[in-house]
Design a protein around this motif. Sequence first.
Motif, PDB file in Angstrom:
ATOM      1  N   MET A  59       0.845  -1.183   0.000  1.00  0.00           N
ATOM      2  CA  MET A  59       0.000   0.000   0.000  1.00  0.00           C
ATOM      3  C   MET A  59       0.888   1.243   0.000  1.00  0.00           C
ATOM      4  N   LYS A  60       0.625   2.122  -0.923  1.00  0.00           N
ATOM      5  CA  LYS A  60       1.405   3.351  -1.067  1.00  0.00           C
ATOM      6  C   LYS A  60       0.782   4.463  -0.230  1.00  0.00           C
ATOM      7  N   LEU A  61       1.639   5.230   0.445  1.00  0.00           N
ATOM      8  CA  LEU A  61       1.149   6.358   1.215  1.00  0.00           C
ATOM      9  C   LEU A  61       0.565   7.424   0.303  1.00  0.00           C
ATOM     10  N   PHE A  62      -0.451   8.111   0.782  1.00  0.00           N
ATOM     11  CA  PHE A  62      -1.121   9.162   0.010  1.00  0.00           C
ATOM     12  C   PHE A  62      -0.126  10.217  -0.443  1.00  0.00           C
ATOM     13  N   ILE A  63       0.753  10.651   0.449  1.00  0.00           N
ATOM     14  CA  ILE A  63       1.710  11.703   0.108  1.00  0.00           C
ATOM     15  C   ILE A  63       2.651  11.250  -1.009  1.00  0.00           C
ATOM     16  N   ASN A  64       3.040   9.980  -1.013  1.00  0.00           N
ATOM     17  CA  ASN A  64       3.912   9.470  -2.078  1.00  0.00           C
ATOM     18  C   ASN A  64       3.201   9.477  -3.431  1.00  0.00           C
ATOM     19  N   SER A  65       1.931   9.103  -3.426  1.00  0.00           N
ATOM     20  CA  SER A  65       1.144   9.149  -4.668  1.00  0.00           C
ATOM     21  C   SER A  65       1.021  10.583  -5.163  1.00  0.00           C
ATOM     22  N   TYR A  66       0.804  11.511  -4.244  1.00  0.00           N
ATOM     23  CA  TYR A  66       0.684  12.918  -4.599  1.00  0.00           C
ATOM     24  C   TYR A  66       1.986  13.421  -5.215  1.00  0.00           C
ATOM     25  N   ILE A  67       3.111  13.107  -4.590  1.00  0.00           N
ATOM     26  CA  ILE A  67       4.417  13.533  -5.100  1.00  0.00           C
ATOM     27  C   ILE A  67       4.647  12.996  -6.507  1.00  0.00           C
ATOM     28  N   GLU A  68       4.343  11.729  -6.730  1.00  0.00           N
ATOM     29  CA  GLU A  68       4.514  11.130  -8.054  1.00  0.00           C
ATOM     30  C   GLU A  68       3.678  11.851  -9.114  1.00  0.00           C
ATOM     31  N   GLU A  69       2.446  12.194  -8.767  1.00  0.00           N
ATOM     32  CA  GLU A  69       1.575  12.885  -9.724  1.00  0.00           C
ATOM     33  C   GLU A  69       2.064  14.306  -9.992  1.00  0.00           C
ATOM     34  N   VAL A  70       2.529  14.985  -8.959  1.00  0.00           N
ATOM     35  CA  VAL A  70       3.054  16.339  -9.146  1.00  0.00           C
ATOM     36  C   VAL A  70       4.299  16.302 -10.022  1.00  0.00           C
ATOM     37  N   LEU A  71       5.165  15.316  -9.806  1.00  0.00           N
ATOM     38  CA  LEU A  71       6.384  15.196 -10.616  1.00  0.00           C
ATOM     39  C   LEU A  71       6.084  15.035 -12.102  1.00  0.00           C
ATOM     40  N   LYS A  72       4.941  14.469 -12.435  1.00  0.00           N
ATOM     41  CA  LYS A  72       4.552  14.311 -13.844  1.00  0.00           C
ATOM     42  C   LYS A  72       4.318  15.665 -14.512  1.00  0.00           C
ATOM     43  N   LYS A  73       4.090  16.709 -13.702  1.00  0.00           N
ATOM     44  CA  LYS A  73       3.840  18.047 -14.231  1.00  0.00           C
ATOM     45  C   LYS A  73       5.094  18.923 -14.194  1.00  0.00           C
ATOM     46  N   ALA A  74       6.217  18.336 -13.808  1.00  0.00           N
ATOM     47  CA  ALA A  74       7.460  19.098 -13.684  1.00  0.00           C
ATOM     48  C   ALA A  74       8.016  19.496 -15.041  1.00  0.00           C
ATOM     49  N   LYS A  75       8.720  20.604 -15.044  1.00  0.00           N
ATOM     50  CA  LYS A  75       9.409  21.089 -16.239  1.00  0.00           C
ATOM     51  C   LYS A  75      10.905  21.004 -15.973  1.00  0.00           C
ATOM     52  N   TYR A  76      11.638  20.506 -16.947  1.00  0.00           N
ATOM     53  CA  TYR A  76      13.091  20.353 -16.818  1.00  0.00           C
ATOM     54  C   TYR A  76      13.763  21.146 -17.928  1.00  0.00           C
ATOM     55  N   GLU A  77      14.828  21.812 -17.566  1.00  0.00           N
ATOM     56  CA  GLU A  77      15.538  22.623 -18.545  1.00  0.00           C
ATOM     57  C   GLU A  77      17.034  22.575 -18.230  1.00  0.00           C
ATOM     58  N   TYR A  78      17.825  22.411 -19.269  1.00  0.00           N
ATOM     59  CA  TYR A  78      19.278  22.406 -19.090  1.00  0.00           C
ATOM     60  C   TYR A  78      19.803  23.824 -19.253  1.00  0.00           C
ATOM     61  N   GLY A  79      20.536  24.295 -18.253  1.00  0.00           N
ATOM     62  CA  GLY A  79      21.108  25.638 -18.301  1.00  0.00           C
ATOM     63  C   GLY A  79      22.560  25.589 -18.754  1.00  0.00           C
ATOM     64  N   LYS A  80      22.804  26.105 -19.926  1.00  0.00           N
ATOM     65  CA  LYS A  80      24.175  26.078 -20.459  1.00  0.00           C
ATOM     66  C   LYS A  80      25.116  26.949 -19.642  1.00  0.00           C
ATOM     67  N   THR A  81      24.620  28.071 -19.136  1.00  0.00           N
ATOM     68  CA  THR A  81      25.490  28.966 -18.367  1.00  0.00           C
ATOM     69  C   THR A  81      25.860  28.368 -17.011  1.00  0.00           C
ATOM     70  N   THR A  82      24.959  27.597 -16.413  1.00  0.00           N
ATOM     71  CA  THR A  82      25.238  26.972 -15.113  1.00  0.00           C
ATOM     72  C   THR A  82      25.717  25.538 -15.266  1.00  0.00           C
ATOM     73  N   ASP A  83      25.615  25.004 -16.497  1.00  0.00           N
ATOM     74  CA  ASP A  83      26.003  23.613 -16.767  1.00  0.00           C
ATOM     75  C   ASP A  83      25.290  22.643 -15.816  1.00  0.00           C
ATOM     76  N   SER A  84      23.972  22.871 -15.651  1.00  0.00           N
ATOM     77  CA  SER A  84      23.192  22.027 -14.745  1.00  0.00           C
ATOM     78  C   SER A  84      21.737  21.952 -15.208  1.00  0.00           C
ATOM     79  N   TRP A  85      21.027  21.008 -14.625  1.00  0.00           N
ATOM     80  CA  TRP A  85      19.607  20.817 -14.905  1.00  0.00           C
ATOM     81  C   TRP A  85      18.780  21.558 -13.869  1.00  0.00           C
ATOM     82  N   CYS A  86      17.747  22.252 -14.331  1.00  0.00           N
ATOM     83  CA  CYS A  86      16.816  22.958 -13.463  1.00  0.00           C
ATOM     84  C   CYS A  86      15.449  22.287 -13.587  1.00  0.00           C
TER      85      CYS A  86
END
Length: 92
Positions: free
Chosen positions: A1-28
């Motif tokens: 059984m998965k905790l409610f908060i873990n399910s919520y986090i997983e669903e929110v992560l599906k809406k995340a935006k990822y971008e590579y920053g060339k000036t910082t040489d890192s992922w945001c």
Amino acid sequence: MKLFINSYIEEVLKKAKYEYGKTTDSWCASIDILPGAYAQADTLEEARSQLAEVIEEYVLVSLVSGDKLPAINDLDFSFISKKQKVKTLQNV
């Protein structure tokens, strides 16, 4: 059984935006529905992992302070009313 908060986090992560920053040489990583939820790391996997931790902290702080969290799909924290106090170590 998965905790409610873990399910919520997983669903929110599906809406995340990822971008590579060339000036910082890192992922945001960010999530528009949670203002201020942001992570930055050397790899995409690290950014996603850090963002999951940020989301968890965001949810916990919001619950303790009585702030409303957005519903994601069928996951909604509205079952915790503002009248209910979330127990913390400070009020135990």
